[in-house]
Design an enzyme around this catalytic site. Structure first.
Site, mmCIF file in Angstrom:
data_model
loop_
_atom_site.group_PDB
_atom_site.id
_atom_site.type_symbol
_atom_site.label_atom_id
_atom_site.label_comp_id
_atom_site.label_asym_id
_atom_site.label_seq_id
_atom_site.Cartn_x
_atom_site.Cartn_y
_atom_site.Cartn_z
ATOM 1 C CB CYS A 1 12.886 31.698 -4.619
ATOM 2 S SG CYS A 1 13.519 32.449 -3.138
ATOM 3 C CB SER B 1 19.855 39.732 4.342
ATOM 4 O OG SER B 1 19.252 40.594 3.405
ATOM 5 N N GLY C 1 22.022 38.795 1.594
ATOM 6 C CA GLY C 1 22.202 37.439 2.091
ATOM 7 C C GLY C 1 22.682 36.474 1.021
ATOM 8 C CD GLN D 1 13.689 34.440 7.110
ATOM 9 O OE1 GLN D 1 12.981 34.936 7.979
ATOM 10 N NE2 GLN D 1 13.594 34.784 5.844
ATOM 11 C CG HIS E 1 15.607 42.430 2.312
ATOM 12 N ND1 HIS E 1 14.468 41.730 2.012
ATOM 13 C CD2 HIS E 1 16.633 41.692 1.860
ATOM 14 C CE1 HIS E 1 14.799 40.604 1.377
ATOM 15 N NE2 HIS E 1 16.115 40.563 1.281
ATOM 16 C CB THR F 1 32.178 52.917 -4.340
ATOM 17 O OG1 THR F 1 33.261 53.231 -5.221
ATOM 18 C CG2 THR F 1 31.874 54.109 -3.451
HETATM 19 C C1 LIG Z 1 16.058 36.018 2.223
HETATM 20 C C2 LIG Z 1 17.030 34.945 2.508
HETATM 21 C C3 LIG Z 1 18.267 34.883 1.835
HETATM 22 C C4 LIG Z 1 18.624 35.856 0.751
HETATM 23 O O1 LIG Z 1 18.878 37.143 1.239
HETATM 24 P P1 LIG Z 1 18.845 38.395 0.227
HETATM 25 O O2 LIG Z 1 19.343 39.538 1.044
HETATM 26 O O3 LIG Z 1 17.435 38.550 -0.208
HETATM 27 O O4 LIG Z 1 19.774 38.050 -0.889
HETATM 28 C C5 LIG Z 1 19.131 33.879 2.157
HETATM 29 N N1 LIG Z 1 18.829 32.976 3.114
HETATM 30 C C6 LIG Z 1 17.668 32.998 3.784
HETATM 31 C C7 LIG Z 1 17.413 31.995 4.834
HETATM 32 C C8 LIG Z 1 16.729 33.979 3.506
HETATM 33 O O5 LIG Z 1 15.571 33.991 4.157
#
Ligand SMILES: *Cc1c(COP(=O)(O)O)cnc(C)c1O
Length: 393
Positions: A326, A200, A72, A180, A202, A238
């Protein structure tokens, strides 16, 4: 400690077993480089295309509008930096909000140093962007509006469709950080006039380190990583084949399970919120009471320090957060809680609980009972609370 309750699903999620299972062969057997000519490796190119198609279909987009990234944060960086660069002849003004993820806010700061002007919109007390504010902020030199689909701390879902129409009306590009929201609420890029969207893996039971940026056909956007011809020459390197397979499988799973999963989460969430507000005095729910993510609850407990609360919850096997992962690294309270108008001392006593569908009502009872006890103990140790109680008498 008998059980572990992982209530921090906005920070990351468990990789679903079916996702992991789909990925494994791409480490062990099908490890070829998708750019190679021989069939053994070239098959992987088709596998990637299938995932791109799955994701595109979910969004109502075309497969060639999906660009895989390392997550993300990269997608957010790309959307902002590349638009800024490609459209700077038209103007150097960008509109975003005060409650974005740091991947947007810090990219904004970077662009400000490069001579761009950024307007950070205020939000109301529920964390909602006001459309009048957005309209008032638009200028002839505005090139991009970036507003998150749903907030990662307080769960508020923004009026994305309305923002999209405003952007379209003014001929301004519209990007949304949907990290999210994607997988939790249905999203259609055409209905909402979204030009770019970040997601994203995860955050939706997929692997870490993989995500994508949707870029609408026709948007002038520069390459983000220079090198090979991958991702239609816009993002070299890659391909993360197992990651892409995992992401596609996770997206497919998220869509398939969305209705049932979110229905259960909403029930659990509302039960939790109801009990907490009723049984723990001097407590406030943060975020919009209705337009919020199915799995998000965010509270402020007066006379309580969020960090102490987290530590004591941890001792009872409960993983939660007092902001975003964070945010908790710094001493300042979360920028999101300050933006919704919470005074510092109340913002400091905040707790984010993000559920998944595996929980049951009994788990929520355990959480509330534990919270009640911990909050009462912490308040009993607080001189501020002591003063407050004396004044009440
Ligand atoms: C977790 C998150 C990100 C960052 O995504 P990553 O895959 O961890 O770099 C960006 N924006 C929001 C709203 C998030 O919750």
């Amino acid at each position: 400690m008998e059980k572990l309750l992982y209530l921090d699903n906005a920070a990351t999620t468990k990789t679903a077993p079916e996702v992991l299972e789909a990925m494994i062969p791409y480490f062990t057997e099908c490890y070829g480089n998708p750019s190679s000519v021989y069939g053994f490796a070239a098959k992987n190119k088709d596998a990637i295309t299938r995932q791109r198609e799955t994701i595109a279909k979910v969004l109502g987009a075309n497969a060639n509008e999906i660009y895989f990234t390392a997550g993300g944060s990269e997608a957010d960086n790309w959307a902002l930096k590349a638009t800024a660069e490609a459209y700077q002849d038209k103007g150097k003004h960008i509109i975003t909000t005060k409650i974005e993820h740091h991947a947007i806010l810090h990219t904004g700061e970077y662009l400000e140093k490069k001579g761009f002007e950024i307007t950070y919109l205020e939000v109301d007390e529920n964390g909602m962007v006001r459309l009048e504010d957005l309209k008032a902020a638009i200028r002839p030199d505005t090139i991009l509006i970036s507003v998150m689909y749903a907030n990662n701390e307080i769960g508020t879902i923004e009026p994305i469709k309305e923002i999209g129409s405003i952007a379209k009306e003014h001929g301004i590009l519209f990007h949304t950080d949907a990290v999210q929201a994607f997988g939790q609420v249905p999203i259609n890029v055409d209905e909402c006039n979204i030009d770019m969207l970040s997601a994203s893996g995860h955050k939706l039971n997929g692997p870490k380190g993989i995500g994508f940026l949707y870029i609408r056909k026709g948007v002038k956007i520069r390459s983000f990583v220079h090198g090979g011809a991958q991702e239609r020459r816009r993002r070299a390197g890659t391909e993360n084949v197992p990651g892409i397979i995992g992401l596609g499988t996770a997206v497919e799973r998220a869509v398939r399970t969305m209705e049932e999963r979110t229905k259960k989460e909403i029930e659990l969430r509302d039960y939790l919120i109801g009990r907490v507000l009723e049984e723990i005095p001097y407590t406030k729910l943060n975020g919009d009471p209705k337009k919020r993510l199915p799995n998000n609850a965010n509270f402020s407990f007066r006379f309580v320090e969020g960090e102490s609360l987290l530590i004591m919850l941890d001792m009872k096997g409960i993983c939660a957060s007092s902001g975003s992962a964070c945010t908790s690294g710094s001493l300042d309270p979360s920028h999101v809680l300050l933006a919704i108008g919470l005074p510092h001392e109340i913002a400091h006593g905040s707790l984010r609980i993000t559920l998944n569908e595996e929980f049951e009502k009994e788990d929520m009872d355990y959480v509330v009972d534990t919270l009640k006890e911990i909050v009462a103990n912490l308040r009993n140790m607080s001189p501020l609370y002591e003063d407050f109680v004396k004044k009440q008498k």
